[in-house]
Scaffold this motif. Structure first.
Motif: not given
Lengths: 205, 316
Positions: B83-93, B95-103
């Motif tokens: 899941a972390s890898a998917a979020a980090a590589t932008g895969l979730l975006e 599929f239009d799943i919002p992923v908040p960045s650390a900032e």
């Protein structure tokens, strides 16, 4: 029958009374003299088989060397399976094992050579003058060699093992990892192909 | 086979002409010092063979509950990592799943505006030679119709670049295989070819490669002249016209050669040779023969272009 002037193939017969098991145990114990004994006992036969299969002296020596070294590597396992004094010791035949390895290696190399070689490559010319008798002998040898070389790999092996080395069909079949019926069929085809090629050379049998 | 020996597969009788011929094939004896060489090779490989095997690492018996728990923990950790890898590589975006960045998360906590994301770091440049080799090995890029001689020559240039790349790659593979085989023989204690033998081997392979390339070049040159004539006459060529017919031409040449060989055989041999061919090749040959026969029948000349009795029939 064998080619004239060659030792009898009975030299390749197994040692009786589990002698091969003793030899295998000595090989497993890494006795160099045991390896020398194996080469002395089986080397000439294996070399003849490999040479008639490949038609190349250096290649034949390589094959025999590789087969003997494989026996050296496998000796601990073979000795463990046929420990001296056990009933299995009497069934061990190092000659048959080595013949199988040599036959397989020769067939492998023939296939590999065919993949790599180019049919248009000419034989290397020998400019040295030769006596007439030597030329005639070489021509006869070349014709016989061409007859064998024209056979497919496994048919060639069948003829080499049964005709030149006078092996019984059962042993030759074991050397080629075949059942006896399939081997007899292969041998039948090999002899027929040989006769056809011989007839094509212009000498009817 | 003689009249007195009707079975061609019968054992070879001692003293027969065939037996005498076979007995001319004498085998040499083993070379002097063969046993010493094998012993030396065996000694060289004796040490690693005699090394004792390490003891088996058998895991101690554990209770079932811990084994199940261990699998659950491994599964959770794997899922988290994926899941972390998917979020980090932008895969979730995607599929239009919002992923908040650390900032953004930090800004929402502190109330300060989020910093602008830094520009992405450009990947290190690929070495030019490597890039050109990879490009040469890629499929030929031809987009749109080809209707001018300049476009055709550009297409030929791209095809040549790919062909040269493939030829170089093949050469490299051959070199690697030769080196690997020599290394294998050296490691196994077998005789390795001398530098002269190795040079001879490489020369033979190079010559064979050159002859093969020359044959292909001849076919390609003839085909290119034909394509150039088509373009000059105003015909627009497609990618398939430029690339595909080369392979078809090569197969047609092979079929013609095969037909010529078949014509030289007797009817029985030809029937047997056809039977040995793969079905697809057999069908293609028969089709080719039918087409040639039809052409010959339509031709005004009274002389037939192929011998009917010598050519394969469809029933064969």
């Amino acid at each position: 029958m064998t080619a004239s002037g060659e030792p009898s193939p009975t030299a390749h017969r197994p040692a009786e009374g589990g002698g091969d098991a003793v030899l295998a145990a000595r090989l497993a114990a890494r006795e160099a003299e045991a390896l020398r004994a194996v080469i002395a006992q089986h080397g000439p036969v294996l070399h003849r088989i490999a040479f008639r299969m490949t038609g190349d002296d250096h290649e034949a020596e390589d094959i025999v060397q590789e087969a003997v070294l494989r026996l050296w590597d496998q000796a601990p396992t073979i000795a463990a399976r046929h420990s001296v004094g056990s009933p299995a010791a009497g069934t061990l035949r190092l000659g048959g094992w080595l013949t199988r390895v040599v036959s397989n290696l020769a067939i492998d190399r023939l296939r590999r050579t065919r993949r790599l070689s180019d049919a248009e490559v000419p034989d290397s010319a020998d400019g040295a003058p030769l006596a007439d008798a030597l030329i005639a002998a070489e021509q006869r040898d070349g014709q016989a060699r061409a007859l064998i070389a024209a056979l497919p790999d496994r048919q060639r092996a069948a003829i080499v093992l049964t005709y030149y080395e006078e092996m019984p069909n059962v042993e030759a079949a074991a050397a080629l990892d075949m059942n006896i019926k399939a081997f007899e069929s292969l041998l039948h085809r090999a002899r027929a192909a040989l006769r056809q090629a011989f007839a094509a050379q212009g000498d009817a049998p | 086979m003689s009249a007195t020996d009707p079975d061609p597969g019968a054992p070879i009788a001692p003293g027969s002409p065939l037996a005498r011929k076979l007995d001319d094939f004498a085998a040499p004896s083993l070379s002097v010092g063969f046993a010493d060489r094998v012993l030396a090779a065996a000694e060289a490989r004796a040490a690693p063979d005699l090394a004792p095997l390490p003891p088996l690492r058998r895991a101690p018996a554990r209770r079932r509950g811990w084994r199940v728990g261990q699998r659950v923990v491994i599964g959770l950790a794997s899922f988290t990592a994926l899941a972390s890898a998917a979020a980090a590589t932008g895969l979730l975006e995607r599929f239009d799943i919002p992923v908040p960045s650390a900032e953004k998360v930090w800004a929402s906590l502190t109330g300060k505006p989020a910093k602008v994301a830094a520009a992405p770091v450009a990947p290190p440049p690929v070495p030019a030679a490597q890039a050109s080799a990879a490009a040469a090995l890629a499929p030929v890029e031809i987009v749109g119709p080809i209707d001018t001689p300049e476009e055709l020559s550009e297409a030929f240039r791209r095809i040549d670049a790919v062909r040269d790349g493939r030829f170089a790659a093949r050469q490299s593979r051959i070199d690697q295989r030769i080196d690997a085989e020599i290394e294998r023989r050296r490691a196994a204690g077998l005789r390795v070819p001398t530098s002269e033998e190795e040079a001879q081997l490489r020369e033979r392979i190079d010559n064979a490669q050159a002859r093969r390339k020359q044959r292909v070049d001849d076919v390609v040159a003839a085909r290119r002249e034909e394509l150039a004539r088509k373009v000059e006459s105003g015909e627009a060529l497609t990618r398939q016209d430029v690339l595909q017919p080369l392979r078809e031409d090569a197969q047609a040449l092979q079929r013609q050669q095969r037909l010529r060989e078949l014509r030289r055989l007797s009817p029985e041999e030809r029937r047997e040779a056809l039977r040995r061919l793969p079905p697809a090749e057999r069908r293609a040959l028969i089709e080719e023969f039918r087409a040639r026969r039809a052409e010959a029948a339509a031709a005004p000349s009274p002389a037939p272009s192929v011998e009917p009795s010598a050519a394969p029939t469809p029933s064969e």
